[in-house]
Design an enzyme around this catalytic site. Structure first.
Site, PDB file in Angstrom:
ATOM      1  N   SER A   1      -3.858   0.743  -4.940  1.00 28.31           N
ATOM      2  CA  SER A   1      -3.235  -0.448  -4.365  1.00 28.31           C
ATOM      3  C   SER A   1      -4.245  -1.558  -4.105  1.00 28.31           C
ATOM      4  O   SER A   1      -3.889  -2.633  -3.629  1.00 28.31           O
ATOM      5  CB  SER A   1      -2.510  -0.103  -3.059  1.00 28.31           C
ATOM      6  OG  SER A   1      -3.429   0.389  -2.084  1.00 28.31           O
TER       7      SER A   1
ATOM      8  N   HIS B   1       1.549   4.912  -2.867  1.00 28.38           N
ATOM      9  CA  HIS B   1       1.884   6.321  -2.645  1.00 28.38           C
ATOM     10  C   HIS B   1       3.100   6.831  -3.409  1.00 28.38           C
ATOM     11  O   HIS B   1       3.100   7.972  -3.891  1.00 28.38           O
ATOM     12  CB  HIS B   1       2.143   6.557  -1.153  1.00 28.38           C
ATOM     13  CG  HIS B   1       0.927   6.593  -0.299  1.00 28.38           C
ATOM     14  ND1 HIS B   1       0.087   7.687  -0.224  1.00 28.38           N
ATOM     15  CD2 HIS B   1       0.400   5.662   0.537  1.00 28.38           C
ATOM     16  CE1 HIS B   1      -0.898   7.437   0.624  1.00 28.38           C
ATOM     17  NE2 HIS B   1      -0.736   6.210   1.089  1.00 28.38           N
TER      18      HIS B   1
ATOM     19  N   HIS C   1       0.839  -1.204   0.000  1.00 29.05           N
ATOM     20  CA  HIS C   1       0.000   0.000   0.000  1.00 29.05           C
ATOM     21  C   HIS C   1       0.867   1.245   0.000  1.00 29.05           C
ATOM     22  O   HIS C   1       0.653   2.174  -0.786  1.00 29.05           O
ATOM     23  CB  HIS C   1      -0.920   0.024   1.217  1.00 29.05           C
ATOM     24  CG  HIS C   1      -1.600   1.352   1.403  1.00 29.05           C
ATOM     25  ND1 HIS C   1      -2.799   1.678   0.805  1.00 29.05           N
ATOM     26  CD2 HIS C   1      -1.224   2.462   2.106  1.00 29.05           C
ATOM     27  CE1 HIS C   1      -3.127   2.912   1.130  1.00 29.05           C
ATOM     28  NE2 HIS C   1      -2.185   3.413   1.912  1.00 29.05           N
TER      29      HIS C   1
ATOM     30  N   GLU D   1      -5.518   9.440  -0.364  1.00 30.59           N
ATOM     31  CA  GLU D   1      -5.897   8.028  -0.263  1.00 30.59           C
ATOM     32  C   GLU D   1      -6.969   7.621  -1.269  1.00 30.59           C
ATOM     33  O   GLU D   1      -6.891   6.536  -1.854  1.00 30.59           O
ATOM     34  CB  GLU D   1      -6.380   7.713   1.160  1.00 30.59           C
ATOM     35  CG  GLU D   1      -5.282   7.739   2.208  1.00 30.59           C
ATOM     36  CD  GLU D   1      -4.280   6.589   2.077  1.00 30.59           C
ATOM     37  OE1 GLU D   1      -4.449   5.712   1.211  1.00 30.59           O
ATOM     38  OE2 GLU D   1      -3.322   6.588   2.857  1.00 30.59           O
TER      39      GLU D   1
END
Length: 287
Positions: free
Chosen positions: A192, A132, A127, A173
């Site tokens: 993700s 990111h 993740h 997010e």
């Protein structure tokens, strides 16, 4: 990666960082990364913002196995001056903001088990790094992340972290971005996740609403399932511009007198791209 009230585990530095210990990863853990990577890399082109795919190439994240943070940071530093540092898991808000404000992205060093491929409550290395880091190679988004960290330090002094956390949630997010007449994924929580990468763009259930800073910071969100709202930015440049050119202190003060907006609500002032049926959330609630 932030949380309000945590105790620093033994063996961590004062800034909560730990050695990644890349050589300790097992063959099974590297295989889990490769399986997750292959699945996402196959389905994301055409769905994710092009800047994300460019970041994968620039940072050589296509190389098999869990990335070595030291090597990754060297490439990222050359691109935008950022680096990736390992932490044991969630970190306190002040630690999180301090790292972001200084262009350090904190990443969990553990990876999910093969039985957790589709859902994991605490962020793992897939993740954090796959989701990111590619956009941190994009100069404008990299600047936005640093600005968020500096804004977080100010919000902490003003007692407004909950408001600001909604901005992170609905952009970093779970954000969508306009691309001509289409919408593309960019939020790490979406890109993700195989299932949410489909849900966020294709499912009739969620609302897809134009980005409005004040509205977003009043809106509740859910942490336990697919989102019921996705906010759509016009561009990374516009997102950064609004962040840098907003005086947040009077905004926080004004929001104190405003009620929270329920997750599935549509307001008369909203720019609505998709008025969701909310069928998915209601079916789950009825279970």
């Amino acid at each position: 990666m932030a949380h309000a009230d945590l105790t620093r585990p033994d063996g961590t530095a004062e800034d909560w960082t730990i050695p990644q210990d890349w050589t300790a990863y097992t063959a099974e853990e590297h295989a889990t990364w490769d399986r997750l990577f292959e699945r996402q890399a196959r389905m994301l082109p055409g769905r994710v913002t092009p800047e994300f795919m460019e970041g994968l190439d620039v940072l050589r994240l296509t190389k098999p196995g869990i990335p070595d943070f030291e090597e990754l940071s060297e490439r990222l530093m050359k691109a935008t001056g950022w680096q990736v540092v390992a932490v044991p898991g969630l970190v306190p808000d002040d630690v999180f903001f301090e790292h972001l404000a200084n262009r350090r992205f904190v990443a969990g060093s553990f990876i999910r088990t093969p039985g957790q491929l589709d859902y994991l409550q605490e962020p793992d290395v897939f993740h954090d790094v796959f989701g990111h880091v590619p956009l941190l190679a994009h100069p404008v988004f990299a600047d936005y992340m640093q600005a968020y960290g500096i804004g977080g330090q100010r919000a902490a002094k003003l007692g407004a972290i909950e408001r600001l956390s909604r901005l992170y949630w609905y952009t970093v997010e779970f954000g969508l971005v306009r691309s001509g007449n289409e919408r593309k994924l960019y939020g790490a929580g979406i890109v993700s996740s195989y299932t949410e990468s489909v849900f966020a763009l294709d499912d009739p259930s969620p609302n897809r609403i134009g980005f409005d800073l004040k509205r977003l910071m009043r809106t509740k969100y859910r942490i336990d399932d697919f989102q019921q709202n996705y906010f759509v930015i016009d561009s990374f440049e516009d997102l950064l511009d609004q962040t840098l050119n907003t005086d947040f202190e009077p905004l926080y003060a004004a929001l104190e007198d405003e009620p929270d907006i329920e997750i599935e609500a549509i307001l008369p002032t909203d720019l609505v791209y998709t008025r969701g049926t909310q069928a998915y959330a209601r079916a789950k609630a009825a279970e």
